[in-house]
Design a protein around this motif. Structure first.
Motif, PDB file in Angstrom:
ATOM      1  N   UNK A  30       8.813  22.069  19.115  1.00  0.00           N
ATOM      2  CA  UNK A  30       9.718  20.977  18.756  1.00  0.00           C
ATOM      3  C   UNK A  30      10.311  21.212  17.369  1.00  0.00           C
ATOM      4  N   UNK A  31      11.493  20.669  17.187  1.00  0.00           N
ATOM      5  CA  UNK A  31      12.203  20.837  15.915  1.00  0.00           C
ATOM      6  C   UNK A  31      11.420  20.201  14.763  1.00  0.00           C
ATOM      7  N   UNK A  32      10.797  19.076  15.031  1.00  0.00           N
ATOM      8  CA  UNK A  32      10.052  18.363  13.991  1.00  0.00           C
ATOM      9  C   UNK A  32       8.858  19.189  13.502  1.00  0.00           C
ATOM     10  N   UNK A  33       8.169  19.819  14.436  1.00  0.00           N
ATOM     11  CA  UNK A  33       7.012  20.644  14.076  1.00  0.00           C
ATOM     12  C   UNK A  33       7.454  21.868  13.267  1.00  0.00           C
ATOM     13  N   UNK A  34       8.563  22.453  13.669  1.00  0.00           N
ATOM     14  CA  UNK A  34       9.094  23.602  12.939  1.00  0.00           C
ATOM     15  C   UNK A  34       9.538  23.191  11.536  1.00  0.00           C
TER      16      UNK A  34
END
Length: 101
Positions: free
Chosen positions: A37-41
């Protein structure tokens, strides 16, 4: 001869790079993984930004091991051209002969 403070600073950088190499590689792996996910990255990129700047391998600079000179550095020998010339002239490097023409 280079300033002792600059040589010491470079050694400190080398130690930091070695210390944080695994953590930086792990975070970069997460950042470059497009399946996550973008948030985790994004969180991983923030963690990477919080690491010391000197822990990045890009900030290392090659220096002569004999004199500490940062310019004209031979990677294979890990010494500068001036140190190489001095060692070659004194006959301490096997196979190296001073040329004359």
């Amino acid at each position: 001869m280079a300033k002792k403070s600059m040589v010491a600073r470079e050694k400190k950088r080398e130690a930091l790079v070695a210390k944080y190499a695994a953590k930086r590689a792990e975070l970069k792996e997460i950042i470059n993984n497009k399946e996550l996910e973008m948030e985790e990255r994004f969180r991983a990129s923030l963690k990477l930004a919080k690491l010391p700047r000197n822990s990045s391998a890009v900030r290392l600079h090659n220096r002569c091991q004999l004199t500490g000179r940062p310019h004209a550095y031979y990677r294979k020998l890990k010494i500068s051209r001036i140190a190489l010339r001095d060692l070659g002239s004194s006959g301490q490097i096997p196979g190296m002969v001073k040329s004359s023409w």
